[in-house]
Design a protein around this motif. Structure first.
Motif, PDB file in Angstrom:
ATOM      1  N   ALA A   1      -3.833   9.030  -0.808  1.00 26.08           N
ATOM      2  CA  ALA A   1      -3.931   9.394   0.613  1.00 26.08           C
ATOM      3  C   ALA A   1      -4.724   8.337   1.381  1.00 26.08           C
ATOM      4  CB  ALA A   1      -4.586  10.762   0.760  1.00 26.08           C
ATOM      5  N   LEU A   2      -5.798   7.838   0.792  1.00 27.47           N
ATOM      6  CA  LEU A   2      -6.581   6.786   1.449  1.00 27.47           C
ATOM      7  C   LEU A   2      -5.783   5.494   1.590  1.00 27.47           C
ATOM      8  CD1 LEU A   2     -10.088   7.349  -0.160  1.00 27.47           C
ATOM      9  CD2 LEU A   2      -9.413   7.771   2.213  1.00 27.47           C
ATOM     10  N   MET A   3      -4.925   5.213   0.616  1.00 29.43           N
ATOM     11  CA  MET A   3      -4.062   4.038   0.728  1.00 29.43           C
ATOM     12  C   MET A   3      -3.105   4.180   1.907  1.00 29.43           C
ATOM     13  SD  MET A   3      -3.340   3.470  -3.328  1.00 29.43           S
ATOM     14  CE  MET A   3      -2.115   2.197  -3.193  1.00 29.43           C
ATOM     15  N   LEU A   4      -2.572   5.391   2.109  1.00 29.90           N
ATOM     16  CA  LEU A   4      -1.683   5.632   3.244  1.00 29.90           C
ATOM     17  C   LEU A   4      -2.438   5.540   4.571  1.00 29.90           C
ATOM     18  CD1 LEU A   4       0.560   8.518   1.879  1.00 29.90           C
ATOM     19  CD2 LEU A   4       1.191   6.126   2.272  1.00 29.90           C
ATOM     20  N   VAL A   5      -3.680   6.010   4.584  1.00 30.17           N
ATOM     21  CA  VAL A   5      -4.496   5.902   5.800  1.00 30.17           C
ATOM     22  C   VAL A   5      -4.737   4.432   6.133  1.00 30.17           C
ATOM     23  CG1 VAL A   5      -6.798   6.321   6.755  1.00 30.17           C
ATOM     24  CG2 VAL A   5      -5.589   8.156   5.580  1.00 30.17           C
ATOM     25  N   LEU A   6      -5.073   3.634   5.129  1.00 33.74           N
ATOM     26  CA  LEU A   6      -5.291   2.202   5.354  1.00 33.74           C
ATOM     27  C   LEU A   6      -4.016   1.529   5.841  1.00 33.74           C
ATOM     28  CD1 LEU A   6      -7.073  -0.276   5.264  1.00 33.74           C
ATOM     29  CD2 LEU A   6      -6.529  -0.500   2.845  1.00 33.74           C
ATOM     30  N   ALA A   7      -2.877   1.903   5.281  1.00 37.84           N
ATOM     31  CA  ALA A   7      -1.607   1.342   5.743  1.00 37.84           C
ATOM     32  C   ALA A   7      -1.366   1.710   7.204  1.00 37.84           C
ATOM     33  CB  ALA A   7      -0.463   1.841   4.868  1.00 37.84           C
ATOM     34  N   GLY A   8      -1.718   2.927   7.599  1.00 33.72           N
ATOM     35  CA  GLY A   8      -1.582   3.339   8.996  1.00 33.72           C
ATOM     36  C   GLY A   8      -2.489   2.548   9.917  1.00 33.72           C
ATOM     37  N   VAL A   9      -3.727   2.309   9.486  1.00 37.62           N
ATOM     38  CA  VAL A   9      -4.664   1.522  10.294  1.00 37.62           C
ATOM     39  C   VAL A   9      -4.150   0.098  10.462  1.00 37.62           C
ATOM     40  CG1 VAL A   9      -6.988   0.519  10.293  1.00 37.62           C
ATOM     41  CG2 VAL A   9      -6.675   2.924   9.721  1.00 37.62           C
ATOM     42  N   LEU A  10      -3.657  -0.488   9.382  1.00 39.65           N
ATOM     43  CA  LEU A  10      -3.111  -1.842   9.472  1.00 39.65           C
ATOM     44  C   LEU A  10      -1.879  -1.888  10.376  1.00 39.65           C
ATOM     45  CD1 LEU A  10      -3.438  -3.194   5.826  1.00 39.65           C
ATOM     46  CD2 LEU A  10      -4.580  -4.044   7.856  1.00 39.65           C
ATOM     47  N   THR A  11      -1.053  -0.841  10.333  1.00 39.25           N
ATOM     48  CA  THR A  11       0.134  -0.784  11.191  1.00 39.25           C
ATOM     49  C   THR A  11      -0.262  -0.779  12.661  1.00 39.25           C
ATOM     50  OG1 THR A  11       1.338   0.419   9.481  1.00 39.25           O
ATOM     51  CG2 THR A  11       2.212   0.546  11.715  1.00 39.25           C
ATOM     52  N   VAL A  12      -1.269   0.010  12.999  1.00 33.39           N
ATOM     53  CA  VAL A  12      -1.748   0.046  14.391  1.00 33.39           C
ATOM     54  C   VAL A  12      -2.326  -1.312  14.775  1.00 33.39           C
ATOM     55  CG1 VAL A  12      -3.462   1.078  15.925  1.00 33.39           C
ATOM     56  CG2 VAL A  12      -2.130   2.532  14.395  1.00 33.39           C
ATOM     57  N   ASN A  13      -3.034  -1.942  13.847  1.00 31.49           N
ATOM     58  CA  ASN A  13      -3.598  -3.259  14.109  1.00 31.49           C
ATOM     59  C   ASN A  13      -2.508  -4.289  14.399  1.00 31.49           C
ATOM     60  OD1 ASN A  13      -5.876  -4.765  14.418  1.00 31.49           O
ATOM     61  ND2 ASN A  13      -6.494  -4.680  12.274  1.00 31.49           N
TER      62      ASN A  13
ATOM     63  N   LEU B   1       0.824  -1.208   0.000  1.00 36.13           N
ATOM     64  CA  LEU B   1       0.000   0.000   0.000  1.00 36.13           C
ATOM     65  C   LEU B   1       0.861   1.262   0.000  1.00 36.13           C
ATOM     66  CD1 LEU B   1      -2.886  -0.950   2.443  1.00 36.13           C
ATOM     67  CD2 LEU B   1      -3.149  -0.242   0.069  1.00 36.13           C
ATOM     68  N   VAL B   2       1.906   1.274   0.800  1.00 36.96           N
ATOM     69  CA  VAL B   2       2.779   2.452   0.857  1.00 36.96           C
ATOM     70  C   VAL B   2       3.490   2.646  -0.478  1.00 36.96           C
ATOM     71  CG1 VAL B   2       4.853   3.412   1.931  1.00 36.96           C
ATOM     72  CG2 VAL B   2       3.063   2.426   3.363  1.00 36.96           C
ATOM     73  N   LEU B   3       4.020   1.557  -1.047  1.00 34.68           N
ATOM     74  CA  LEU B   3       4.697   1.665  -2.342  1.00 34.68           C
ATOM     75  C   LEU B   3       3.732   2.129  -3.436  1.00 34.68           C
ATOM     76  CD1 LEU B   3       6.989  -1.496  -2.318  1.00 34.68           C
ATOM     77  CD2 LEU B   3       7.664   0.895  -2.020  1.00 34.68           C
ATOM     78  N   GLY B   4       2.517   1.598  -3.425  1.00 32.18           N
ATOM     79  CA  GLY B   4       1.526   2.008  -4.411  1.00 32.18           C
ATOM     80  C   GLY B   4       1.128   3.468  -4.249  1.00 32.18           C
ATOM     81  N   ALA B   5       0.983   3.916  -3.007  1.00 35.46           N
ATOM     82  CA  ALA B   5       0.616   5.317  -2.753  1.00 35.46           C
ATOM     83  C   ALA B   5       1.737   6.256  -3.206  1.00 35.46           C
ATOM     84  CB  ALA B   5       0.307   5.520  -1.277  1.00 35.46           C
ATOM     85  N   VAL B   6       2.981   5.884  -2.935  1.00 34.43           N
ATOM     86  CA  VAL B   6       4.112   6.712  -3.361  1.00 34.43           C
ATOM     87  C   VAL B   6       4.164   6.785  -4.886  1.00 34.43           C
ATOM     88  CG1 VAL B   6       6.635   6.815  -3.434  1.00 34.43           C
ATOM     89  CG2 VAL B   6       5.466   6.366  -1.271  1.00 34.43           C
TER      90      VAL B   6
END
Length: 70
Positions: free
Chosen positions: A33-45, A15-20
């Motif tokens: 931006a939504l891809m980065l938000v999802l990556a952040g949510v998964l990181t917290v999970n 997700l981070v690579l795709g967003a970049v």
């Protein structure tokens, strides 16, 4: 449980690579931006499942232990 955590980590990286790539290409910035938000949510999970509590146990270990005892 290890398989699920591994898939989440792989998804975060992709997700981070795709967003970049989307940001650099000048594509849909809202989607990036939504891809980065999802990556952040998964990181917290992943952090919730892997960080130890005050007794030194993790949720991932608790799930594995419960399965083994049944």
């Amino acid at each position: 449980m290890d398989f699920a955590l591994s898939l989440m980590i792989l998804t975060i990286v992709l997700l981070v690579l795709g967003a970049v790539a989307l940001f650099r290409r000048g594509g849909n910035r809202k989607q990036a931006a939504l891809m980065l938000v999802l990556a952040g949510v998964l990181t917290v999970n992943v952090a919730i499942w892997t960080l130890p509590n005050s007794q030194g146990d993790t949720l991932a270990k608790a799930g594995d232990t419960k399965k083994a005892s049944e």
